[in-house]
Design an enzyme around this catalytic site. Structure first.
Site, PDB file in Angstrom:
ATOM      1  N   LYS A 271      39.898  16.917  29.384  1.00 23.34           N
ATOM      2  CA  LYS A 271      39.911  18.342  29.737  1.00 23.34           C
ATOM      3  C   LYS A 271      40.901  18.673  30.865  1.00 23.34           C
ATOM      4  CE  LYS A 271      35.116  19.137  28.342  1.00 23.34           C
ATOM      5  NZ  LYS A 271      33.798  19.616  28.830  1.00 23.34           N
TER       6      LYS A 271
ATOM      7  N   ASN B 174      33.888  18.572  33.690  1.00 33.94           N
ATOM      8  CA  ASN B 174      33.343  17.219  33.554  1.00 33.94           C
ATOM      9  C   ASN B 174      34.288  16.257  32.836  1.00 33.94           C
ATOM     10  OD1 ASN B 174      33.025  17.933  30.861  1.00 33.94           O
ATOM     11  ND2 ASN B 174      30.826  18.201  31.000  1.00 33.94           N
TER      12      ASN B 174
ATOM     13  N   TYR C 231      35.138  26.133  19.995  1.00 31.28           N
ATOM     14  CA  TYR C 231      33.795  26.186  20.572  1.00 31.28           C
ATOM     15  C   TYR C 231      32.924  27.290  19.982  1.00 31.28           C
ATOM     16  CZ  TYR C 231      35.122  22.694  23.993  1.00 31.28           C
ATOM     17  OH  TYR C 231      35.523  21.520  24.593  1.00 31.28           O
TER      18      TYR C 231
ATOM     19  N   GLU D 139      36.015  18.355  13.951  1.00 26.80           N
ATOM     20  CA  GLU D 139      36.819  18.443  15.173  1.00 26.80           C
ATOM     21  C   GLU D 139      38.149  17.705  15.025  1.00 26.80           C
ATOM     22  OE1 GLU D 139      33.327  19.149  18.497  1.00 26.80           O
ATOM     23  OE2 GLU D 139      34.241  17.160  18.365  1.00 26.80           O
TER      24      GLU D 139
ATOM     25  N   HIS E 141      35.373  15.705  26.575  1.00 25.42           N
ATOM     26  CA  HIS E 141      34.540  16.202  25.481  1.00 25.42           C
ATOM     27  C   HIS E 141      34.552  15.131  24.411  1.00 25.42           C
ATOM     28  CE1 HIS E 141      33.203  18.725  22.058  1.00 25.42           C
ATOM     29  NE2 HIS E 141      34.109  18.036  21.391  1.00 25.42           N
TER      30      HIS E 141
END
Length: 139
Positions: free
Chosen positions: A10, A113, A50, A127, A116
């Site tokens: 990310k 965080n 998302y 995905e 993913h």
């Protein structure tokens, strides 16, 4: 069983230049990178990727964050890759993540965080197809 899963490094991690450290954690655990690219998600791409979270209160913030800087999308391959990837990432909330996991060691916050990963075989297929054509996956 050998399987594939999607991994995203990310914007918080690319901003801090720790992609190599994250990739090394995957590889050390036995996963292999069979496709990889660095890109900057558009708002539309983030919303589409998302979409499953569209009705959740954090959707807008998540999309804002995911298009705030470059990401590294990659396909990881290995024995039980989906579960192994999730173990290496650690719990979504870094406070709850086990020591030695990416999120415990490298995450900035619950939102930032660092990674993913797909949560199951069907999601992994969807995905991976979102970001990669079959000819881009070379393993």
């Amino acid at each position: 069983m050998v399987e594939r899963t999607l991994s995203i490094i990310k914007p918080d991690a690319t901003r801090r230049n720790i992609c190599g450290k994250i990739i090394a954690m995957f590889e050390t655990a036995g996963l292999r990178v069979v496709a990889q690219k660095r890109l900057h998600l558009s708002r539309s791409q983030a919303e589409q990727f998302y979409a499953v979270h569209k009705e959740r209160p954090f959707f807008g913030e998540l999309c804002d964050f995911m298009c705030s800087g470059p990401v590294v999308v990659q396909v990881l391959e290995g024995k039980d890759a989906i579960n192994l990837n999730r173990e290496i990432m650690g719990a979504t909330n870094p406070v709850e993540a086990k020591p030695g996991t990416i999120r415990k060691e490298l995450a900035v916050s619950f939102t930032e965080n660092s990674v993913h990963g797909s949560d199951g075989p069907d999601t992994a297929r969807e995905e991976i197809a979102f970001f990669f054509s079959g000819t881009e996956i070379v393993g």
